[in-house]
Design a protein around this motif. Structure first.
Motif, short mmCIF file in Angstrom:
data_model
loop_
_atom_site.label_atom_id
_atom_site.label_comp_id
_atom_site.label_asym_id
_atom_site.label_seq_id
_atom_site.Cartn_x
_atom_site.Cartn_y
_atom_site.Cartn_z
N ARG A 323 0.83 -1.21 0.00
CA ARG A 323 0.00 0.00 0.00
C ARG A 323 0.86 1.25 0.00
O ARG A 323 1.80 1.36 0.78
CB ARG A 323 -0.92 0.00 1.23
N LEU A 325 1.15 4.97 1.10
CA LEU A 325 0.55 5.89 2.05
C LEU A 325 0.90 7.32 1.65
O LEU A 325 2.08 7.62 1.39
CB LEU A 325 1.04 5.60 3.48
N PHE A 394 5.93 -0.72 7.90
CA PHE A 394 5.93 0.54 7.16
C PHE A 394 7.36 0.98 6.96
O PHE A 394 8.15 1.05 7.91
CB PHE A 394 5.18 1.63 7.91
N THR A 431 1.07 9.67 8.79
CA THR A 431 1.55 8.29 8.66
C THR A 431 0.80 7.38 9.63
O THR A 431 0.31 6.31 9.25
CB THR A 431 3.06 8.22 8.94
N ARG A 434 -2.88 6.95 8.46
CA ARG A 434 -3.05 6.04 7.30
C ARG A 434 -2.83 4.58 7.73
O ARG A 434 -3.50 3.68 7.23
CB ARG A 434 -2.06 6.42 6.20
#
Length: 645
Positions: A323, A325, A394, A431, A434
Motif C-alpha cells: 500500500r 501511504l 511501514f 503516517t 493512514r
C-alpha cells in the motif's frame, strides 16, 4: 616498540564537554543497555558499509573471560600511565579483580575507522576515526544511514562499568591497509593536583601512543602485536572492519550465558530486516553471538514466531500489493505499508519481546526508515479473536528520510511528531492515521452466524465445540447420544433421519450404526430380547489448541472413542464469508476452505484424513485441522460405527 600509555584531557582555556554530559546524550531511554547496544552498534556497522559493495556485512557479539595467558598483559599494559585514584579512574579496580570479563562487538566487510587520526586534520570526507574516537555530535555523513548525530557510540561507555573500551580497527589508507588500536575511557570530570596547583580534567582519557602532542593510536605491526598480547582476534590479510571491546560489561544481573542468549534474541527482534533474503538477493548482514567461545544460535526470523509474520508483511510491502501511504494536505508520498494476518497459537513472551510490548498476541506495525533498521513496533487495535494475529511493516520513502530521522530521539526508537515543526509534524501524524485506516480495513469482518453454530472470525476455531449441535452434551463437536458417562441408548424405534453436526437431516447407509448396529457384539437390530446397545461417541480430552506445523499452525483436538469396536471418524467443515452470512461447504472462487490434514494416534503415527477407522478404547487420538484464513469457520466432528464384514 612504542609503550602505550594513558593521556587524560584537561579543560582547555576555551572549555570542553565534560564526560558526564557526553554520557547523558542518550537521555533516559526506556530500553535496557544491552538492547541499545544491539541497536546502536549494528546501526554504526551498517552505516560503515562500503557504498560501492553489495556483499553482506558480518556482525558479531562475543563475551569472554580474559584467559590466564593474557590477564597479566591486560593489567600491566592498561594500567601504564593511568590516572591515580579508582574514584576518578575505576579501571584500576576492574583490572585488579581476579576475573576480567569483556564484551566485543565486531564487524567485518565494513570500511573500518579510517581517515585522519587528528580532529584538526579531518577536513575531507573521510572522518570515521575522529568521529568515533574524538568528536561528539557530528551530523551523519552516510546517505540514508541509520545514525543521525553520532550519540550512539556513548552506549559502549555506558555499558562498561569503568567506562572503558578498546577500539581495534583495520582500514584502507592512501598507504594501503592499516591496523589501528586505541583505548578510550569516558567516566567523570575531576580536579587533579598538579605541581603548580590544582587542575580540572574533563574525565575523557585515551590510551595509545603518547609520544607526540596528541595521543595517537598504535598503528601497523605495533597495533597487531599489542592486540595479540591482549588476546584480541586478528584481522585477515585483506580484511577491514572494527572490533570494540567493552571492559567489564554491565549484563543487567544476567549470567554471561543468559546475556548471550538475550543478545541473540534481541538481534532478531531489532535487526530481522537485515537477516532476510528477498527476491533472490542475499541477506544484507550476517550475525553471530558467542559466550566463552561457544556459539549462541541467532533466531531465523522466517522460522521464529511472531517475526515470521512481520517477514510476511515485509514481503507484502515490497510486492505489488504493498500500500502507498500519502498525505493529502500538504500532498506528499510517505512510504509503503505491508500487512499480514494469520491464525496464531498463543505466543510465549520473551524478555526481548516484552520490551517491544509484545506479550501473548501480536497486533503491531514495525516502523522503519529506508535503512531498514527497526525503529519500533507500533501497537494497533486488538483483533476480534485471541487466536488471530497480524503484523505490519511501514518503510518511509527515501525522500522523506530526513523528516522521520528528525522525529527520532537519540536512541532512534520512536517517532515523535510533536518534536517537529509544520509541515513535518503533519507528515508523521498522517503516517499513523493512514496505518490505522489500513488496520481498520484489515480487521473489518462482520460475518453472521446461524443459530447453533460455533465459530471464531478469521479462521480460528472456538475454544468449545459443544455449540455446534443444539442440545448435545459434551465439550467437543461430536454428537453424543446419551447423558454424561452413559453409553446406553433407548429401545429400538422406527428409523428416521439422523441430524448431522449442522442440524440438517441426512440418511446414513446400512454400514453406519446411527440406527442401532452393534459393533461390540450382541443381538441384531430389532430383536426385542437384545440388551441395550451401545452407540459410538467422542470423548474430548481438553480443549482445542494450536500447534506449529511448518509455516502455518494447525488446530489440534485430542479425543477418545470410549465405546469398544471399529469406528470411522470424520470432520465436516464449513465457512461463513465475511459480511455475507452465507455458509459455504465448497470453496468460492479464489477462497480457501478449512481442511482436515489428518489424524494422529497415541504412538504419534500419522493417518490420512480420507478414511480413518479407529478401534475404540482409551487411546488418545488427535485431529489436525488447517483453518481457512479470512473466514468464520464452523467445525463438525462425527463418528460412525463400522459393521463387521
Amino acid at each position: 616498540m612504542t609503550q602505550p600509555s594513558w593521556y587524560s584531557q584537561p579543560y582547555p582555556p576555551e572549555g570542553a564537554s565534560a564526560a558526564e554530559g557526553i554520557r547523558n546524550q542518550l537521555g533516559r531511554p526506556e530500553l535496557d543497555l544491552l538492547t541499545i547496544l544491539v541497536r546502536e552498534s549494528a546501526q554504526n556497522s551498517w552505516d560503515a558499509r562500503p557504498l560501492d559493495s553489495s556483499a553482506p556485512i558480518d556482525y558479531g557479539i562475543d563475551l569472554w573471560t580474559v584467559g590466564a595467558g593474557h590477564a597479566d598483559a591486560w593489567r600491566r599494559m592498561l594500567l601504564h600511565g593511568a590516572p591515580a585514584g579508582a574514584e576518578r579512574f575505576p579501571l584500576r579496580d576492574t583490572l585488579r579483580q581476579g576475573t576480567i570479563r569483556v564484551l566485543a562487538v565486531s564487524d567485518r566487510g565494513t570500511r573500518g575507522l579510517g581517515g585522519p587520526t587528528r580532529a584538526d586534520a579531518a577536513v575531507g570526507p573521510e572522518r570515521d576515526f575522529v568521529n568515533f574516537i574524538r568528536n561528539i555530535g557530528e551530523p551523519r555523513d552516510t546517505p540514508l544511514g541509520g545514525g543521525t548525530y553520532g550519540f550512539g557510540k556513548g552506549i559502549f561507555f555506558l555499558l562498561s562499568r569503568p567506562g572503558t573500551v578498546l577500539v581495534h580497527s583495520r582500514c584502507r589508507t592512501p598507504r594501503g591497509v592499516e591496523t589501528r588500536l586505541i583505548g578510550c575511557t569516558l567516566y567523570k570530570s575531576y580536579t587533579g593536583a598538579e605541581p603548580g596547583g590544582s587542575r580540572r580534567y574533563t574525565g575523557r582519557h585515551w590510551w595509545g601512543d603518547t609520544s607526540g602532542e596528541v595521543v595517537e593510536p598504535l598503528v601497523g605491526p605495533e597495533a597487531e602485536a599489542v592486540a595479540h598480547r591482549l588476546g584480541l582476534k586478528p584481522f585477515g590479510p585483506d580484511e577491514t572492519g572494527t572490533t570494540i571491546v567493552v571492559v567489564d560489561p554491565d549484563l543487567d544481573e544476567l549470567t554471561p550465558t543468559e546475556a548471550a542468549s538475550y543478545l541473540a534474541d534481541s538481534l532478531a527482534w531489532h535487526l530481522w530486516p537485515k537477516m532476510i533474503s528477498v527476491g533472490g538477493e542475499p541477506a544484507a548482514m550476517r550475525f553471530s553471538v558467542s559466550c566463552d567461545g561457544v556459539p549462541q544460535s541467532v533466531p531465523d526470523p522466517r522460522r521464529m514466531r511472531p517475526l515470521n509474520l512481520f517477514v510476511a508483511a515485509y514481503e507484502d510491502m515490497v510486492g505489488p500489493d504493498g500500500r502507498r501511504l500519502e498525505c493529502k494536505s500538504p500532498k506528499r508520498y510517505l512510504g509503503r505499508l505491508g500487512l499480514a494476518k494469520r491464525i496464531l497459537p498463543p505466543l510465549e513472551a520473551t524478555r526481548a519481546s516484552r520490551l517491544m510490548d509484545i506479550e501473548d498476541l501480536v497486533h503491531h506495525v514495525c516502523l522503519m526508515r529506508p535503512a531498514e533498521l527497526v525503529v519500533t513496533y507500533r501497537r494497533g487495535p486488538k483483533p476480534p479473536s485471541e487466536n488471530q494475529g497480524y503484523a505490519g511493516v511501514f518503510r518511509a520513502d527515501a525522500a522523506m528520510d530526513e523528516v522521520y530521522a528528525k522525529a527520532e530521539p537519540p536512541t532512534h526508537d520512536a517517532w515523535h511528531p510533536q518534536s517537529l515543526p509544520y509541515p513535518e509534524s503533519t507528515f508523521v501524524k498522517t503516517t499513523f492515521t493512514r496505518i490505522d485506516e489500513a488496520l481498520d480495513g484489515l480487521l473489518g469482518l462482520h460475518g453472521i452466524l446461524r443459530p447453533g453454530a460455533s465459530s471464531v472470525a478469521l479462521g480460528a476455531a472456538s475454544t468449545h465445540f459443544s455449540g455446534l449441535v443444539g442440545g448435545a452434551w459434551g465439550i467437543g463437536g461430536a454428537t453424543d447420544y446419551g447423558k454424561p458417562g452413559s453409553t446406553a441408548v433407548p429401545a429400538p424405534r422406527r428409523r428416521k433421519p439422523e441430524a448431522d453436526a449442522f442440524g440438517t437431516a441426512e440418511h446414513k447407509s446400512p454400514a453406519t450404526a446411527f440406527d442401532g448396529d452393534c459393533p461390540s457384539g450382541g443381538s441384531a437390530a430389532g430383536d426385542p430380547t437384545a440388551p441395550p446397545r451401545r452407540r459410538p461417541r467422542v470423548e474430548y480430552v481438553g480443549e482445542p489448541y494450536y500447534e506449529d506445523r511448518g509455516a502455518d499452525p494447525l488446530l489440534i483436538q485430542e479425543f477418545r472413542l470410549p465405546v469398544p469396536g471399529r469406528q470411522r471418524v470424520s470432520i465436516e467443515l464449513a465457512v461463513v464469508l465475511p459480511g455475507s452470512g452465507v455458509h459455504e461447504t465448497d470453496p468460492p472462487v479464489g477462497a480457501s476452505m478449512p481442511t482436515l490434514v489428518g489424524w494422529q494416534d497415541d504412538q504419534q503415527r500419522f493417518h490420512q484424513p480420507e478414511d480413518c477407522v479407529i478401534e475404540g478404547g482409551n487411546a488418545v487420538w488427535r485431529a489436525l485441522v488447517r483453518p481457512a484464513a479470512d473466514t468464520m469457520t464452523e467445525i463438525g466432528v462425527r463418528v460412525e460405527a463400522v459393521t463387521w464384514p
